[in-house]
Design an enzyme around this catalytic site. Sequence first.
Site, mmCIF file in Angstrom:
data_model
loop_
_atom_site.group_PDB
_atom_site.id
_atom_site.type_symbol
_atom_site.label_atom_id
_atom_site.label_comp_id
_atom_site.label_asym_id
_atom_site.label_seq_id
_atom_site.Cartn_x
_atom_site.Cartn_y
_atom_site.Cartn_z
ATOM 1 N N GLU A 89 0.831 -1.201 0.000
ATOM 2 C CA GLU A 89 0.000 0.000 0.000
ATOM 3 C C GLU A 89 0.872 1.260 0.000
ATOM 4 O O GLU A 89 0.618 2.198 -0.770
ATOM 5 C CB GLU A 89 -0.928 0.024 1.223
ATOM 6 C CG GLU A 89 -1.855 -1.155 1.310
ATOM 7 C CD GLU A 89 -1.285 -2.343 2.103
ATOM 8 O OE1 GLU A 89 -2.102 -3.129 2.614
ATOM 9 O OE2 GLU A 89 -0.052 -2.480 2.207
ATOM 10 N N CYS A 108 -2.486 -2.953 7.171
ATOM 11 C CA CYS A 108 -2.102 -2.831 8.580
ATOM 12 C C CYS A 108 -2.341 -1.395 9.046
ATOM 13 O O CYS A 108 -2.640 -0.503 8.252
ATOM 14 C CB CYS A 108 -0.633 -3.213 8.763
ATOM 15 S SG CYS A 108 0.525 -1.970 8.133
#
Length: 167
Positions: A75, A98
């Site tokens: 990401e 996360c």
Amino acid sequence: MVISWDEYFMGVALFSMYRSKDPSTQVGACIVNEDKHIVGVGYNGMPNGCSDQAFPWSREGNFGSNKYAYVVHAELNAILNASTSLKGSRIYVSLFPCNECCKAIIQSGIREVVYLSDKYKDTDATIASKRMLDAAGVTYRRLETQLKEVPVNFVAPEMGAGDEQTE
């Protein structure tokens, strides 16, 4: 076979994850703007200039001797690789982000997270992720699809009768 936009962009994320050298968890990400244009892709790997062979991929050992000190998540790589503003965009990820990646997702202006797997849903990191996304108004959803696979053929199709190649 015609696939949906969600399936297409998730496919790009899945294809990107195959660039990761992580032996335990390969993750890919694809960021798409409001016009359905891909503006960033990434996978979990070492930072630029840091050799995949010189740094550890282990999940065990102390902080400096395992991958967690060094790996850039998919990401964040996609955000850092983006070619334009991400305000209002959507990120497709193979694994729910996360808490650290969610901070970057929120700060970058991404408004939706589409994911395939939420295998760490009961961990403190994922619980914190969802809490932050909810507070920031970033929506998230699991991609619902009937697809199990999309065949990819790297052999060029033969030209049909009457087709001529011109330059």
